[in-house]
Scaffold this active site. Structure first.
Site, PDB file in Angstrom:
ATOM      1  N   LYS A   1       0.854  -1.187   0.000  1.00  0.00           N
ATOM      2  CA  LYS A   1       0.000   0.000   0.000  1.00  0.00           C
ATOM      3  C   LYS A   1       0.887   1.233   0.000  1.00  0.00           C
ATOM      4  O   LYS A   1       1.688   1.434   0.912  1.00  0.00           O
ATOM      5  CB  LYS A   1      -0.915   0.000   1.213  1.00  0.00           C
TER       6      LYS A   1
ATOM      7  N   LYS B   1      -2.125  -1.589  -3.922  1.00  0.00           N
ATOM      8  CA  LYS B   1      -2.992  -0.409  -3.897  1.00  0.00           C
ATOM      9  C   LYS B   1      -2.149   0.849  -4.009  1.00  0.00           C
ATOM     10  O   LYS B   1      -1.138   0.938  -3.315  1.00  0.00           O
ATOM     11  CB  LYS B   1      -3.738  -0.443  -2.570  1.00  0.00           C
TER      12      LYS B   1
HETATM   13  C1  PBG Z   1      -7.447   3.586   5.630  1.00  0.00           C
HETATM   14  C2  PBG Z   1      -7.664   3.381   4.189  1.00  0.00           C
HETATM   15  C3  PBG Z   1      -7.468   4.318   3.166  1.00  0.00           C
HETATM   16  C4  PBG Z   1      -7.950   3.746   1.996  1.00  0.00           C
HETATM   17  C5  PBG Z   1      -8.408   2.470   2.318  1.00  0.00           C
HETATM   18  N1  PBG Z   1      -8.205   2.249   3.675  1.00  0.00           N
HETATM   19  C6  PBG Z   1      -6.961   5.706   3.221  1.00  0.00           C
HETATM   20  C7  PBG Z   1      -5.589   5.935   3.678  1.00  0.00           C
HETATM   21  O1  PBG Z   1      -4.767   5.037   3.833  1.00  0.00           O
HETATM   22  O2  PBG Z   1      -5.315   7.106   3.937  1.00  0.00           O
HETATM   23  C8  PBG Z   1      -7.999   4.437   0.662  1.00  0.00           C
HETATM   24  C9  PBG Z   1      -8.952   3.880  -0.327  1.00  0.00           C
HETATM   25  C10 PBG Z   1      -9.310   4.755  -1.461  1.00  0.00           C
HETATM   26  O3  PBG Z   1      -8.721   5.825  -1.711  1.00  0.00           O
HETATM   27  O4  PBG Z   1     -10.244   4.381  -2.182  1.00  0.00           O
HETATM   28  N2  PBG Z   1      -6.377   2.964   6.203  1.00  0.00           N
END
Ligand code: PBG
Length: 331
Positions: free
Chosen positions: A196, A255
């Site tokens: 991520k 992601k």
């Molecule tokens: C929270 C989380 C996020 C997303 C999914 N889980 C935001 C972040 O990490 O700040 C983002 C998903 C998206 O942008 O569609 N941990």
């Protein structure tokens, strides 16, 4: 070699193209991310994600039934709780009767076959909008992981099929596995957000949950770069995914999606578990915005992107387009 080989023969018409097509998509490939709100009969349109809503549990359940009838088999759940429930430790995250736990129960009651994958991270519960507990100006890894274990167990108790840690703390997968097993939830799986990235593509999601890192009186990191990955890195993604598999992840995730398909392929080649890809909020917003202006053909772009994500190596695609794409594919 030309003229013996004429590659265009296999592109002559749709019949031959469909025979040799390497990648197909179906609603079975999709997970639908859903935003839950407190209350009843609540449906708040999300400004930067046109067509999507933050809904109270009753209306969420209605929507889940519809998704199920369209052939969608999994949902990712995110909640927006009242500011009064937020603290530094994220205590509300493992409230047995919290919004997330109630949502899981309600969805599983209404549509038992639907795979429910709640998000495991502290940001919706953190006064600072961080995925972990702040200590001495940093996100305290090991304390955060212990909080996540409590959170995940409460999700399992509520009936979650999988838990989906999106926090990027080190060692969370092994501790979640141990915690779930000790609590008797051997059959609850882990889909780890393994690679991520610290990405600006998450902007609309943070609007939807009001979960962006916040200005505060104390010295805290202003972004998530000390835990989410540097988008310049590739090899690190493989390391993260391999560690998570070793620690017991059943599914690993990459992601964002479109701008990271090289990573998707690398991870797919490196692991022996299913790979999920999250086509995130900013990717959705870009397509919607361009389509609104008449600059792109919405449906064609949507279907093309989903094919490309799958071709890159996605076994599962978490996408805000899931419902629209399913309707189109079912025609
Ligand atoms: C929270 C989380 C996020 C997303 C999914 N889980 C935001 C972040 O990490 O700040 C983002 C998903 C998206 O942008 O569609 N941990």
């Amino acid at each position: 070699m030309f003229p013996i080989h004429r590659n265009r023969r296999l592109r002559t018409n749709e019949s031959i193209r469909s025979l040799v097509r390497e990648t197909t998509i179906s609603p079975n490939d999709f997970m639908f991310p859903m935003f839950i709100a407190e209350g009843k009969g609540v449906e708040v349109p999300l400004g930067s994600m046109p067509g999507l809503f933050r809904r109270s549990i009753d209306l969420t359940v209605k929507e889940v039934k519809e998704l199920w009838s369209l052939g969608i088999k999994a949902v990712n759940i995110y909640v927006k709780v009242d500011d009064s429930l937020k603290d530094n430790a994220g205590t509300e995250a493992w409230n047995k009767n919290g919004l997330m736990q109630q949502a899981i129960r309600a969805i599983k009651d209404a549509v038992p076959g639907m795979i429910v994958m709640p998000d495991v991270a502290l940001d919706p519960y953190s006064i600072y909008g961080h995925d972990g507990i702040i200590k001495n100006g940093d996100i305290a890894n090991d304390e955060t992981v212990e909080a996540l274990v409590k959170m995940a167990i409460s999700h399992a108790e509520a009936g979650a099929d999988f838990v989906a840690p999106s926090d990027m703390m080190d060692g969370r997968v092994i501790r979640l596995r141990e915690g779930l097993d000790t609590a008797g939830y051997q059959n609850v799986g882990i889909m780890s957000y393994s690679a991520k990235y610290a990405s600006s593509f998450y902007g609309p999601f943070r609007d939807a949950l009001d979960s962006a890192p916040k200005e505060s009186g104390i010295e805290i990191p202003k972004d998530k770069k000390t835990y989410q990955m540097d988008y310049a890195n590739r090899i690190e993604a493989i390391k993260e995914a391999l560690h998570d598999v070793e620690e017991g992840a059943d599914i690993v995730m990459v992601k964002p999606g479109m701008a990271y398909l090289d990573i998707v392929r690398e991870v797919k080649n490196a692991v022996n578990v299913p790979v999920a890809v999250y086509q995130v909020s900013g990717e959705y917003a870009m397509v919607k915005a361009a389509a609104e202006r008449g600059w792109l053909d919405h449906d064609r772009i949507m279907i093309e992107q989903l094919h490309c994500i799958k071709r890159a190596g996605a076994d599962i695609i978490s996408t805000y387009f899931a419902k629209e794409a399913a309707i189109l594919l079912n025609k």
